[in-house]
Each structure stands twice: as C-alpha cells, then as structure tokens.
Design an enzyme around this catalytic site. Sequence first.
Site, PDB file in Angstrom:
ATOM      1  N   GLY A   4       4.549 100.246 152.800  1.00 47.26           N
ATOM      2  CA  GLY A   4       4.777  99.565 154.066  1.00 47.26           C
ATOM      3  C   GLY A   4       3.538  99.185 154.858  1.00 47.26           C
ATOM      4  N   GLU A  59      -0.495 104.269 158.662  1.00 48.26           N
ATOM      5  CA  GLU A  59       0.956 104.268 158.453  1.00 48.26           C
ATOM      6  C   GLU A  59       1.592 103.038 159.091  1.00 48.26           C
ATOM      7  OE1 GLU A  59       3.479 104.958 157.040  1.00 48.26           O
ATOM      8  OE2 GLU A  59       4.194 107.002 157.209  1.00 48.26           O
ATOM      9  N   ASP A  60       2.653 102.556 158.486  1.00 48.65           N
ATOM     10  CA  ASP A  60       3.371 101.439 159.097  1.00 48.65           C
ATOM     11  C   ASP A  60       4.195 101.922 160.287  1.00 48.65           C
ATOM     12  OD1 ASP A  60       5.126 102.851 157.471  1.00 48.65           O
ATOM     13  OD2 ASP A  60       6.046 101.087 156.562  1.00 48.65           O
ATOM     14  N   ASP A  63       8.809 107.620 161.963  1.00 55.43           N
ATOM     15  CA  ASP A  63      10.220 107.683 162.355  1.00 55.43           C
ATOM     16  C   ASP A  63      10.566 109.153 162.641  1.00 55.43           C
ATOM     17  OD1 ASP A  63      12.858 106.720 162.672  1.00 55.43           O
ATOM     18  OD2 ASP A  63      13.300 106.894 160.558  1.00 55.43           O
ATOM     19  N   THR A  64      11.107 109.867 161.695  1.00 54.93           N
ATOM     20  CA  THR A  64      11.372 111.299 161.900  1.00 54.93           C
ATOM     21  C   THR A  64      10.079 112.110 161.927  1.00 54.93           C
ATOM     22  OG1 THR A  64      11.569 111.745 159.537  1.00 54.93           O
ATOM     23  CG2 THR A  64      13.586 111.134 160.703  1.00 54.93           C
ATOM     24  N   GLY A  65       9.036 111.590 161.303  1.00 55.55           N
ATOM     25  CA  GLY A  65       7.772 112.309 161.209  1.00 55.55           C
ATOM     26  C   GLY A  65       7.654 113.137 159.939  1.00 55.55           C
ATOM     27  N   THR A  67       7.606 112.264 156.738  1.00 50.00           N
ATOM     28  CA  THR A  67       6.652 111.733 155.759  1.00 50.00           C
ATOM     29  C   THR A  67       5.216 112.048 156.183  1.00 50.00           C
ATOM     30  OG1 THR A  67       8.177 109.915 155.330  1.00 50.00           O
ATOM     31  CG2 THR A  67       5.923 109.654 154.529  1.00 50.00           C
ATOM     32  N   LEU A  68       4.919 111.763 157.440  1.00 46.79           N
ATOM     33  CA  LEU A  68       3.561 111.972 157.929  1.00 46.79           C
ATOM     34  C   LEU A  68       3.202 113.455 157.942  1.00 46.79           C
ATOM     35  CD1 LEU A  68       1.026 110.701 159.050  1.00 46.79           C
ATOM     36  CD2 LEU A  68       2.090 110.702 161.320  1.00 46.79           C
ATOM     37  N   LYS A  91       8.777 105.476 166.476  1.00 49.34           N
ATOM     38  CA  LYS A  91      10.092 105.606 167.125  1.00 49.34           C
ATOM     39  C   LYS A  91      10.235 107.039 167.610  1.00 49.34           C
ATOM     40  CE  LYS A  91      12.470 102.771 163.628  1.00 49.34           C
ATOM     41  NZ  LYS A  91      13.535 102.853 162.607  1.00 49.34           N
ATOM     42  N   PHE A 112      16.226  99.520 163.259  1.00 53.05           N
ATOM     43  CA  PHE A 112      15.587  99.313 161.966  1.00 53.05           C
ATOM     44  C   PHE A 112      14.810  98.004 161.998  1.00 53.05           C
ATOM     45  CE2 PHE A 112      15.147  98.065 157.562  1.00 53.05           C
ATOM     46  CZ  PHE A 112      14.696  99.247 157.006  1.00 53.05           C
ATOM     47  N   ARG A 125       9.136  92.054 153.054  1.00 50.61           N
ATOM     48  CA  ARG A 125       7.805  92.546 153.423  1.00 50.61           C
ATOM     49  C   ARG A 125       6.867  91.382 153.720  1.00 50.61           C
ATOM     50  NH1 ARG A 125       7.478  98.034 151.986  1.00 50.61           N
ATOM     51  NH2 ARG A 125       8.733  98.647 150.199  1.00 50.61           N
TER      52      ARG A 125
HETATM   53  P1  XMP Z   1       9.812 109.265 158.486  1.00 46.78           P
HETATM   54  O1  XMP Z   1      11.251 109.414 158.879  1.00 46.78           O
HETATM   55  O2  XMP Z   1       9.457 110.206 157.375  1.00 46.78           O
HETATM   56  O3  XMP Z   1       9.758 107.821 157.870  1.00 46.78           O
HETATM   57  O4  XMP Z   1       8.878 109.316 159.654  1.00 46.78           O
HETATM   58  C1  XMP Z   1       8.609 107.123 157.711  1.00 46.78           C
HETATM   59  C2  XMP Z   1       8.825 106.035 156.690  1.00 46.78           C
HETATM   60  O5  XMP Z   1      10.168 105.538 156.754  1.00 46.78           O
HETATM   61  C3  XMP Z   1      10.210 104.169 156.635  1.00 46.78           C
HETATM   62  N1  XMP Z   1      10.846 103.612 157.835  1.00 46.78           N
HETATM   63  C4  XMP Z   1      11.131 102.335 158.007  1.00 46.78           C
HETATM   64  N2  XMP Z   1      10.938 101.277 157.195  1.00 46.78           N
HETATM   65  N3  XMP Z   1      11.910  99.875 158.832  1.00 46.78           N
HETATM   66  C5  XMP Z   1      11.341 100.048 157.612  1.00 46.78           C
HETATM   67  O6  XMP Z   1      11.157  99.087 156.882  1.00 46.78           O
HETATM   68  C6  XMP Z   1      12.138 100.886 159.709  1.00 46.78           C
HETATM   69  O7  XMP Z   1      12.666 100.668 160.807  1.00 46.78           O
HETATM   70  C7  XMP Z   1      11.734 102.189 159.261  1.00 46.78           C
HETATM   71  N4  XMP Z   1      11.783 103.396 159.836  1.00 46.78           N
HETATM   72  C8  XMP Z   1      11.233 104.239 158.933  1.00 46.78           C
HETATM   73  C9  XMP Z   1       8.782 103.719 156.461  1.00 46.78           C
HETATM   74  O8  XMP Z   1       8.531 103.543 155.090  1.00 46.78           O
HETATM   75  C10 XMP Z   1       7.951 104.863 156.981  1.00 46.78           C
HETATM   76  O9  XMP Z   1       6.700 104.985 156.323  1.00 46.78           O
HETATM   77 MG    MG Z   2       9.881 101.466 153.638  1.00 51.38          MG
END
Ligand code: XMP
Ligand code: MG
Length: 134
Positions: A4, A59-60, A63-65, A67-68, A91, A112, A125
């Site tokens: 992303g 990072e792109d 979201d929940t955090g 992954t990071l 978010k 989203f 993308r």
């Molecule tokens: P978490 O929940 O782990 O997610 O913070 C991070 C990854 O989730 C994907 N992500 C999105 N991708 N639109 C997207 O195309 C969204 O609104 C979205 N929200 C989360 C993304 O890959 C990010 O690295």
């Molecule tokens: Mg993605």
Amino acid sequence: MLNGAFIFMADLVRAIDMPVTMDFLAVSSYGNAQQSSGEVELLKDLRMPIAGRQVIIVEDIVDTGITLNYLLRLLEARQPTSLKVAALLSKPSRRKVEVPIHYLGFEIEDAFVYGYGLDRGQFDRNLPFITSQA
Ligand code: XMP
Ligand code: MG
C-alpha cells in the site's frame, strides 16, 4: 511497507534532500478482505541489516495498529539506532493497539479508503487520488 505505501514512499523520498537508503518489506494482515484478521504474516523481509541505522517505517494507513505493532517489534529486535513511523493516513477511532506515529499526513474517520497505492480488492491502487467507498 509494501504494497500500500509504494506511491506515498515514491513521493516522500523525492522530498527528502539528504542521503537515504531504501528497502522494502511486505506483511499481510488482510488477504483480500477489508477487515483485519488480526494475524500478521511477514511475506517479504528487508534485504539489508538495520542494526545501528536510523530507520523510518513508511506506512500507507494505520487502522487497528496491529500491523504496525507487529512491525515495530520485529524491527526493534534488530537494534536500529532509532525507529520512527511515517504514515500517510490514520484512523484513530479504529485503534486496538497503541502505536506511535512520528510523522502523519492525515487523520481520517472510519471509512474504507482506496487509491494512491491503497487497494480495493487489489484493484484501484493506480488511482492518482484517495477516495472512499460510497
Ligand atoms: P491495521 O488494522 O493492522 O491495518 O492497522 C493496516 C493495514 O490495513 C490496510 N488498511 C486499508 N487498506 N483502505 C485500504 O486500502 C483502508 O481503508 C484500509 N484500512 C486499513 C492497509 O494495508 C494497512 O497497511
Ligand atoms: Mg491493503
């Protein structure tokens, strides 16, 4: 962070006027779903060691955090001098794990979004802008 962040990274590094090296890694917490599964898988690791280096994760979107958080733990264990995070989007209302974001583009609501590197079912993308699902 692939996939992303690839367009954001491309624009970001062209605005940095100092010697930098770049490396790429890929994790998946989503598959093709729009909801985080909560499980993070390392799909592609860095090629270069980062011990003693000043590292910025790009990072792109946070979201929940989850992954990071996974990535920070993984890379911290390799003992970089510093480890910072640059994220285009965040978010905060979705956060499940507290994660630091040292450089942030935009805080957004819980919608989203896709385009500019972010995918909708792997497509879109290539859109030269970010938009949200109607
Ligand atoms: P978490 O929940 O782990 O997610 O913070 C991070 C990854 O989730 C994907 N992500 C999105 N991708 N639109 C997207 O195309 C969204 O609104 C979205 N929200 C989360 C993304 O890959 C990010 O690295
Ligand atoms: Mg993605």
